[in-house]
Design a protein around this motif. Structure first.
Motif, short mmCIF file in Angstrom:
data_model
loop_
_atom_site.label_atom_id
_atom_site.label_comp_id
_atom_site.label_asym_id
_atom_site.label_seq_id
_atom_site.Cartn_x
_atom_site.Cartn_y
_atom_site.Cartn_z
N LEU A 120 0.81 -1.21 0.00
CA LEU A 120 0.00 0.00 0.00
C LEU A 120 0.85 1.27 0.00
CD1 LEU A 120 -3.03 0.97 0.17
CD2 LEU A 120 -2.55 1.34 2.61
N VAL A 121 1.87 1.31 0.88
CA VAL A 121 2.64 2.56 1.07
C VAL A 121 4.14 2.39 0.92
CG1 VAL A 121 0.87 3.62 2.53
CG2 VAL A 121 2.68 2.26 3.60
N GLY A 122 4.60 1.22 0.50
CA GLY A 122 6.04 1.00 0.35
C GLY A 122 6.71 0.77 1.70
N GLU A 123 7.97 0.39 1.66
CA GLU A 123 8.69 0.10 2.90
C GLU A 123 8.86 1.34 3.76
OE1 GLU A 123 12.18 -2.43 2.57
OE2 GLU A 123 11.34 -3.29 0.74
N ASP A 124 9.17 2.48 3.15
CA ASP A 124 9.35 3.70 3.94
C ASP A 124 8.04 4.15 4.57
OD1 ASP A 124 12.05 3.75 3.34
OD2 ASP A 124 11.84 5.20 1.71
N GLY A 125 6.95 4.07 3.82
CA GLY A 125 5.64 4.43 4.37
C GLY A 125 5.22 3.50 5.49
N ALA A 126 5.48 2.19 5.32
CA ALA A 126 5.16 1.21 6.36
C ALA A 126 6.00 1.47 7.61
CB ALA A 126 5.38 -0.21 5.85
N ASN A 127 7.25 1.86 7.42
CA ASN A 127 8.12 2.20 8.54
C ASN A 127 7.55 3.42 9.28
OD1 ASN A 127 10.19 2.76 10.33
ND2 ASN A 127 11.69 3.25 8.76
N ALA A 128 7.08 4.41 8.54
CA ALA A 128 6.51 5.61 9.15
C ALA A 128 5.23 5.26 9.93
CB ALA A 128 6.23 6.67 8.10
N ALA A 129 4.40 4.36 9.37
CA ALA A 129 3.18 3.94 10.07
C ALA A 129 3.54 3.28 11.40
CB ALA A 129 2.37 2.99 9.19
N TRP A 130 4.54 2.39 11.37
CA TRP A 130 4.97 1.75 12.60
C TRP A 130 5.47 2.79 13.59
CZ3 TRP A 130 10.14 2.21 14.05
CH2 TRP A 130 10.43 1.64 15.29
N TRP A 131 6.28 3.75 13.12
CA TRP A 131 6.84 4.79 13.98
C TRP A 131 5.71 5.54 14.71
CZ3 TRP A 131 11.68 6.50 15.38
CH2 TRP A 131 11.75 7.75 15.99
N ILE A 132 4.70 5.91 13.95
CA ILE A 132 3.57 6.65 14.53
C ILE A 132 2.86 5.81 15.59
CG2 ILE A 132 1.29 7.62 14.01
CD1 ILE A 132 2.59 8.40 11.21
N ALA A 133 2.58 4.56 15.28
CA ALA A 133 1.92 3.68 16.25
C ALA A 133 2.80 3.48 17.48
CB ALA A 133 1.60 2.33 15.61
N HIS A 134 4.08 3.29 17.26
CA HIS A 134 5.02 3.05 18.36
C HIS A 134 5.08 4.24 19.32
CE1 HIS A 134 8.55 1.12 20.16
NE2 HIS A 134 9.13 2.30 20.15
N HIS A 135 4.99 5.45 18.80
CA HIS A 135 5.11 6.65 19.63
C HIS A 135 3.77 7.25 20.03
CE1 HIS A 135 9.21 6.38 18.01
NE2 HIS A 135 9.52 6.84 19.20
N SER A 136 2.68 6.61 19.68
CA SER A 136 1.36 7.12 20.06
C SER A 136 1.21 7.09 21.58
CB SER A 136 0.28 6.25 19.41
OG SER A 136 -0.99 6.68 19.85
N SER A 137 0.50 8.09 22.09
CA SER A 137 0.20 8.09 23.53
C SER A 137 -1.15 7.42 23.81
CB SER A 137 0.20 9.53 24.06
OG SER A 137 -0.75 10.30 23.38
N ASP A 138 -1.84 6.99 22.76
CA ASP A 138 -3.13 6.32 22.90
C ASP A 138 -2.87 4.81 23.02
OD1 ASP A 138 -5.58 5.02 22.46
OD2 ASP A 138 -6.29 6.59 21.10
#
Length: 186
Positions: free
Chosen positions: A66-84
């Motif tokens: 869907l978003v390529g390796e870099d986009g998938a990495n960014a999605a993980w980063w966002i989830a990993h650092h979420s405060s929710d």
């Protein structure tokens, strides 16, 4: 993982922008030292979490196709650092499915698994999460430490000793403040 063009390059760019913004705010804030830094970081994390939540609602987990390796990495980063924390748990279950489908990396799964476990006050499995304790950087508690390197290898992670050395090289301990003693000049 292929280098094929992602199906949704605009979503990938949005995820990458959110990750970059988070990294910039984080680099310029004094984490947990003052309320303004915490508030600025929280605002960016909340906006990134909401954007990722919307992407997931429409497309499911933003994996490699869907978003390529870099986009998938960014999605993980966002989830990993979420405060929710509830969102993190949801992202973890989606990431597990994505790894099974070949759409995400086991490395990301290991890091998010540990983050969720630490936030739930449970021992981590892969030794990826650290904190400062009395001015010393230490890993959070690890479940069955005698099997740590075997679990890490299963997830494509380097041995713990090498990882710990790397983490310490990136995050030197904070400089202790000198407390003036009686008779010393200030």
């Amino acid at each position: 993982m292929s280098a094929a063009r992602p199906a949704q390059p605009q979503i990938a760019l949005n995820l990458l922008d959110l990750k970059r913004l988070h990294q910039e705010v984080r680099a310029h804030s004094d984490l947990h030292a003052d309320e303004a830094s915490d508030a600025a970081l929280r605002k960016v994390e909340d906006a990134a979490t909401e954007a990722l939540r919307l992407i997931i609602a429409v497309h499911g987990w933003p994996g490699h196709s869907l978003v390529g390796e870099d986009g998938a990495n960014a999605a993980w980063w966002i989830a990993h650092h979420s405060s929710d924390r509830a969102f993190q748990q949801h992202a973890l279950s989606l990431l597990e499915e994505a790894v099974t489908a070949g759409e995400a990396t086991r490395r990301h799964l290991a890091f998010l698994t540990d983050r969720c476990r630490v936030m739930a006050d449970r021992p981590q499995l892969y030794g990826t999460q650290f904190s400062y304790q009395q001015a010393d950087l230490r890993p959070f508690e690890v479940e069955a430490p005698d099997r740590l390197d075997a679990r890490r290898a299963e997830m494509g992670l380097e041995p713990f000793d090498a990882f710990e050395e790397f983490v310490r090289s990136l995050a030197p301990p904070p400089v202790p403040m000198e407390v003036p003693t009686e008779g010393s000049e200030q």
